[in-house]
Design an enzyme around this catalytic site. Structure first.
Site, PDB file in Angstrom:
ATOM      1  N   GLU A 134       0.833  -1.210   0.000  1.00  0.00           N
ATOM      2  CA  GLU A 134       0.000   0.000   0.000  1.00  0.00           C
ATOM      3  C   GLU A 134       0.862   1.251   0.000  1.00  0.00           C
ATOM      4  O   GLU A 134       0.612   2.201  -0.765  1.00  0.00           O
ATOM      5  CB  GLU A 134      -0.939   0.009   1.210  1.00  0.00           C
ATOM      6  CG  GLU A 134      -1.819   1.257   1.255  1.00  0.00           C
ATOM      7  CD  GLU A 134      -2.619   1.386   2.540  1.00  0.00           C
ATOM      8  OE1 GLU A 134      -2.781   2.527   3.012  1.00  0.00           O
ATOM      9  OE2 GLU A 134      -3.079   0.343   3.070  1.00  0.00           O
TER      10      GLU A 134
ATOM     11  N   ASN B 101      -2.442  -5.207   9.580  1.00  0.00           N
ATOM     12  CA  ASN B 101      -3.403  -4.836  10.622  1.00  0.00           C
ATOM     13  C   ASN B 101      -3.543  -5.935  11.672  1.00  0.00           C
ATOM     14  O   ASN B 101      -3.790  -5.651  12.843  1.00  0.00           O
ATOM     15  CB  ASN B 101      -4.758  -4.478   9.997  1.00  0.00           C
ATOM     16  CG  ASN B 101      -5.503  -5.673   9.464  1.00  0.00           C
ATOM     17  OD1 ASN B 101      -6.216  -6.343  10.190  1.00  0.00           O
ATOM     18  ND2 ASN B 101      -5.342  -5.957   8.171  1.00  0.00           N
TER      19      ASN B 101
ATOM     20  N   SER C  95      -0.249 -10.009   7.354  1.00  0.00           N
ATOM     21  CA  SER C  95      -1.276  -8.970   7.461  1.00  0.00           C
ATOM     22  C   SER C  95      -0.837  -7.897   8.444  1.00  0.00           C
ATOM     23  O   SER C  95      -0.694  -8.158   9.648  1.00  0.00           O
ATOM     24  CB  SER C  95      -2.597  -9.586   7.924  1.00  0.00           C
ATOM     25  OG  SER C  95      -3.514  -8.589   8.318  1.00  0.00           O
TER      26      SER C  95
END
Length: 283
Positions: free
Chosen positions: A125, A219, A217
């Site tokens: 991202e 998060n 991941s």
């Protein structure tokens, strides 16, 4: 013995939408997914079994398949242009909140500000955001903040940045750049905030936390880190198969949460396995 579920856990709307797009694809054998669609191992295995090809390690090399599916984490405009110029048809599953972060960063740069992206260097991202900026700095933590020598600074966040970390970094930026005109666009997504707050609401009420989610991941790892910061025993598992009965001995009340890319079925399976373990611990 009891299990308490966090009030907010598991899939966010961005992940659900991305998976719905993938489910609607009739010819997965014609589609190369640009990176990991979501950071969850069980989901990636399901996509591969359907015939999708995932190009995480070779994203800069063009796959021969005619269709490219952009993952929920997004890509830069320059990467989109590269794919389109090569004749690829795009299926875009970028989360709308990631799109918002991209727009915010470019808007700050257009104002003549030096852009600071609060996030993990190299994360897909973050990479998508910075590739469209002429000059910027990625700031993962307080220790990396410096005096930037710019009159005008603009700040955005990777959408999964923990709010508490962003606040500390922003304080350090202001302290070390007291003369700068600093504009901050809050791009931390609400699902991230909700899941972190739900964990905070459980801490102190449980003997330990179980966090279900992919190893890659961001998060999910941040939920684990939040527990660790509050000195709460925490077990990070990808699925029920990772649960170690010995770890739960003597624990009476377990909190359960999961990252935004963790399927409901994986969470439910982990909860059932936990219930079995706790039942075995009962006198």
């Amino acid at each position: 013995m009891k299990i308490l579920r966090a009030e907010a856990l598991g899939f966010c709307f961005g992940v659900r939408d991305a998976l719905a797009l993938a489910e609607a694809v009739r010819r997965p054998d014609e589609v190369a997914i640009h990176g990991e669609l979501v950071h969850n191992e069980s989901v990636l295995a399901q996509l591969q079994s359907r015939g999708f090809r995932q190009t995480e390690e070779t994203a800069r090399q063009l796959d021969p398949r005619p269709i490219v599916m952009i993952a929920a984490h997004g890509v830069s405009d320059s990467e989109r242009a590269r794919l389109t110029a090569a004749g690829k048809r795009l299926i875009d599953s970028t989360c709308p909140l990631v799109h918002r972060a991209h727009r915010a960063a470019k808007s700050l740069a257009a104002e003549g500000r030096h852009v600071l992206v609060l996030g993990k260097p190299g994360h897909v991202e973050v990479q998508g955001i910075v590739e469209d900026l002429t000059a910027c700095d990625v700031v993962p933590g307080v220790d990396e903040v410096r005096t930037y020598g710019c009159e005008r600074l603009g700040v955005v966040c990777q959408t999964t940045t923990p709010p508490r970390l962003a606040e500390r970094i922003l304080s350090a930026i202001r302290e070390r750049n007291p003369q700068a005109d600093i504009r901050v666009v809050d791009t931390i997504c609400q699902p991230t905030r909700d899941r972190q707050q739900a964990v905070l609401d459980l801490l102190g009420r449980v003997d330990a936390m179980v966090v279900v989610g992919g190893r890659h991941s961001n998060n999910t790892r941040e939920l684990v880190a939040l527990c660790q910061e509050h000195h709460q025993p925490v077990c990070h598992v990808q699925s029920a198969a990772d649960l170690d009965p010995a770890w739960f001995r003597g624990k009476q009340l377990i909190g359960l949460t999961a990252g935004t890319s963790t399927p409901d079925a994986v969470i439910d399976e982990a909860e059932r396995a936990l219930a079995d373990l706790l039942q075995e611990e009962s006198p």
